[in-house]
Design a protein around this motif. Structure first.
Motif, short mmCIF file in Angstrom:
data_model
loop_
_atom_site.label_atom_id
_atom_site.label_comp_id
_atom_site.label_asym_id
_atom_site.label_seq_id
_atom_site.Cartn_x
_atom_site.Cartn_y
_atom_site.Cartn_z
N ASP A 1 -23.17 -39.37 -11.24
CA ASP A 1 -23.59 -40.33 -12.41
C ASP A 1 -23.67 -39.30 -13.54
O ASP A 1 -23.17 -39.83 -14.69
N HIS A 2 -24.17 -38.33 -13.47
CA HIS A 2 -24.75 -37.60 -14.66
C HIS A 2 -23.70 -37.13 -15.31
O HIS A 2 -23.39 -36.93 -16.54
N ILE A 3 -22.37 -36.31 -14.38
CA ILE A 3 -21.43 -35.84 -14.90
C ILE A 3 -20.38 -36.98 -15.52
O ILE A 3 -20.06 -36.58 -16.67
N GLU A 4 -20.47 -38.09 -14.90
CA GLU A 4 -19.58 -39.25 -15.49
C GLU A 4 -20.36 -39.48 -16.83
O GLU A 4 -19.57 -39.89 -17.80
N ALA B 1 -12.29 -33.58 -21.42
CA ALA B 1 -13.77 -33.89 -21.37
C ALA B 1 -14.19 -33.07 -19.99
O ALA B 1 -15.12 -32.36 -20.25
N VAL B 2 -13.40 -33.26 -19.12
CA VAL B 2 -13.82 -32.71 -17.69
C VAL B 2 -13.65 -31.16 -18.10
O VAL B 2 -14.36 -30.30 -17.66
N ASN C 1 -25.44 -25.73 -13.15
CA ASN C 1 -24.09 -25.27 -13.22
C ASN C 1 -23.16 -26.03 -13.20
O ASN C 1 -22.62 -26.53 -11.96
N VAL C 2 -22.75 -26.77 -14.29
CA VAL C 2 -21.77 -27.86 -14.19
C VAL C 2 -20.57 -27.63 -13.79
O VAL C 2 -19.77 -28.25 -12.91
N THR C 3 -20.11 -26.38 -14.07
CA THR C 3 -18.67 -25.85 -13.63
C THR C 3 -18.52 -25.65 -12.08
O THR C 3 -17.64 -26.43 -11.55
N ARG C 4 -19.67 -25.50 -11.50
CA ARG C 4 -19.74 -25.29 -9.87
C ARG C 4 -19.49 -26.61 -9.34
O ARG C 4 -19.02 -26.90 -8.51
#
Length: 626
Positions: free
Chosen positions: A169-172, A194-195, A226-229
């Motif tokens: 949910d947070h990444i979305e 965006a991703v 760490n969003v990328t991970r």
């Protein structure tokens, strides 16, 4: 139509391209990098097909130089669609790239290679299900065949994938915020952009002129440090899900090594026998096949040089000296250097295409730990037998700076293809196989001693070796020759003119009696310490510019490339050893500066030269006593 070929290393992209275009390809560096990009064209009816073979990658999340180049080419958008070459034997890992292309909104199709090999291993892949899941055409290819009609039909239905990855949910929430705020209208999906902004941020924003969203990442750092991970893990989960959905696997067949691999990889005796067999085959092939070419070409040139000198001396002695020396340099390069360099690259390409190279690397892995070297060091060291420049750069695969520096120092005693040409073309051909073996044995002993000393100074890296082991394959002769030519093309186009220019320069120095100014100050090294004629300092110094110049300049300095008539076998051996135990050339020196800094490069270069001369002189005295 212009199409990008994208895929992981060793999936058959190059062979696919060569088959379609008849091996009519252009290889060039991507602007601002040393990474090769290959382009090929072919005509099909009234249509012109243009293919761009991008560097092999494991993901469109850029980390290595190759991945950055492929990612940039994809984002630049100068193509109609992408052909993702997918390895059926590594389905889950390969699907990562398919999902990234789908997410970006890139029109693409999937070309499945090694499908029959997967069937033989007990794998059954539901390609129709894959096509329905991703919404893009999926075809099985055979890179040995053109299969034009199959490709034409697939090209007609290429489109953007309708598959979507759902993150937590947070990444979305972050994706939705970026989609609303970015000012982008173009080829790619706003969601995919965006991703990518969340995943890597820098390159995509720079290439598409977008704002960064570091403040947004900071706002969610508590739940996603760490969003990328997190994005990469989620995508890998989807790749696993798809692979499980379309793949059935007979584990009892899949997990077994065949008898040969089991002997090579799991048996110390087998590893030793295999490694020694490969090295012996390369050694004997270079010695006998290269020697035959050297004799044939040398005899051809010798007659021309004598006739040319007799003809020119009647006009003007300076013209005779300049042209004759230029021709001697050319003859030495073509008759001595080219056969050995070319044959080495044919052997190397053969090992790659058959799957033997990966097994050779794995088989030598145990030796690395005994030499206090990190396991993965075998990969850049193997590259060093081809050329030290990319080998020095490839030390980046090692995890820390000390290990990288330690391995790079060892290139001073790992003979590259140019130094191998000196050893085989000069030492082996004129002093004999016994002296040639002694030279390599000496270099091996020096390598072991040096690695042991460095192992004491630098801590040992204990990470395991991770090397993909492809199945055994029958190489295609045309593809093998094309790849070998691409590797030695620079030698022919760049080095051969340098050999001619070097010969002219030496001829001018010799005509005006200027060589003494270079030769005399180094007599303590050549005559007193190494027991060589004073003029041999010329090729030793030229060798730092380019090792391929050594043979030609030795021929110019001695007045002939029949070195057995002017040097004893013992002197030839000493010269070969002195030429090999040092930093290979000024280009490698430049790469050393780039990777480790000017001060370290200078210290290593001078130390390696002194070290090499010291060893050559000591061995000379030791053998003289015996």
């Amino acid at each position: 139509m212009r199409m990008l070929l994208v895929g992981q290393p060793n999936v058959g992209k190059s062979l696919f391209l060569n088959t379609l275009t008849g091996a009519k390809v252009i290889v060039s560096n991507y602007p601002g990098t040393t990474v090769d990009v290959t382009e090929g064209r072919t005509k099909v009816g009234d249509e012109s097909w243009e293919f761009v073979d991008t560097p092999g990658i494991y993901s469109l999340t850029p980390s290595s130089e190759e991945e950055k180049v492929t990612y940039r080419i994809v984002l630049e958008g100068n193509y109609d669609f992408v052909i993702h070459i997918l390895d059926a034997l590594a389905l889950e890992r390969n699907l990562i790239i398919s999902l990234q292309l789908a997410e970006l909104g890139v029109p693409f199709m999937i070309a499945v290679n090694f499908y029959e090999e997967a069937l033989k291993k007990g794998m059954k892949i539901d390609l129709r299900a894959l096509e329905e899941l991703l919404g893009v055409p999926v075809v099985v290819i055979n890179p040995f065949k053109k299969e034009i009609e199959k490709l034409k039909n697939a090209f007609k239905s290429v489109k953007k994938s309708n598959y979507s990855i759902q993150y937590d949910d947070h990444i979305e929430e972050m994706i939705e915020i970026i989609e609303r705020e970015i000012d982008y209208e173009g080829k790619f999906s706003k969601r995919g952009i965006a991703v990518k902004i969340l995943e890597e941020g820098d390159m995509v924003c720079r290439l598409l002129n977008l704002n960064k969203f570091e403040n947004l990442k900071e706002r969610y750092r508590g739940v996603h440090p760490n969003v990328t991970r997190d994005i990469v893990i989620t995508r890998a989960g989807y790749a696993f899900y798809i692979s499980q959905k379309i793949l059935t696997y007979k584990e009892e067949r899949a997990n077994k090594l065949n008898l040969l691999d089991n002997f090579i990889l799991n048996n110390p005796i087998g590893s030793a026998v295999f490694s020694l067999s490969v090295l012996s085959l390369i050694f004997l092939g270079l010695f006998y096949i290269g020697g035959w070419f050297q004799d044939a070409l040398g005899n051809l040139f010798e007659g021309y040089i004598e006739s040319l000198s007799a003809y020119l001396s009647a006009y003007h002695p300076l013209l005779d000296v300049l042209v004759t020396n230029a021709f001697i340099g050319l003859a030495a390069g073509i008759s001595i250097a080219v056969p050995y360099v070319g044959i080495f690259y044919i052997f190397l390409t053969f090992m790659e295409d058959t799957g033997l190279l990966s097994r050779f690397i794995i088989a030598l892995n145990g030796l690395m730990s005994r030499l206090n070297l990190p396991a993965k060091a075998i990969i850049p060291l193997m590259l060093g037998f081809g050329c030290s420049v990319p080998a020095i750069k490839s030390t980046r695969i090692l995890s820390n700076f000390k290990d990288r520096f330690k391995v790079a120092i060892l290139y001073s005693v790992v003979p590259c293809s140019s130094r191998n040409a000196i050893l085989f073309g000069v030492v082996g051909h004129y002093a004999g196989i016994g002296y040639l073996i002694l030279t390599y044995f000496t270099l091996l002993v020096v390598f072991i001693i040096t690695s042991k000393i460095l192992g004491i100074v630098v801590s040992k890296e204990r990470l395991p070796l991770v090397e993909e082991m492809p199945p055994y394959r029958m190489p295609v002769v045309r593809n093998l020759l094309v790849k070998a030519w691409v590797r030695m093309e620079d030698f022919v186009k760049v080095v051969i003119p340098l050999l001619v220019a070097g010969g002219i320069l030496y001829g001018m120095l010799d005509y005006y009696d200027l060589t003494a100014f270079i030769v005399k100050p180094f007599r303590f090294l050549t005559v007193s310490w190494l027991g060589l004629p004073a003029n041999t300092v010329i090729p030793l110094l030229y060798g730092f510019l380019q090792k391929d110049l050594v043979i030609a300049m030795l021929a110019n300095a001695m007045g002939t490339y029949d070195f057995g008539t002017v040097l004893s076998k013992f002197q030839i051996f000493t010269f070969g050893l002195a030429s090999s135990a040092q930093i290979p050339c000024i280009i490698a020196f430049g790469m050393f500066i780039k990777e480790f800094g000017f001060k370290r490069a200078l210290i290593v270069t001078f130390s390696a030269f002194i070290y090499g001369m010291l060893i050559a002189g000591l061995i000379y005295r030791l053998i003289a006593l015996i």
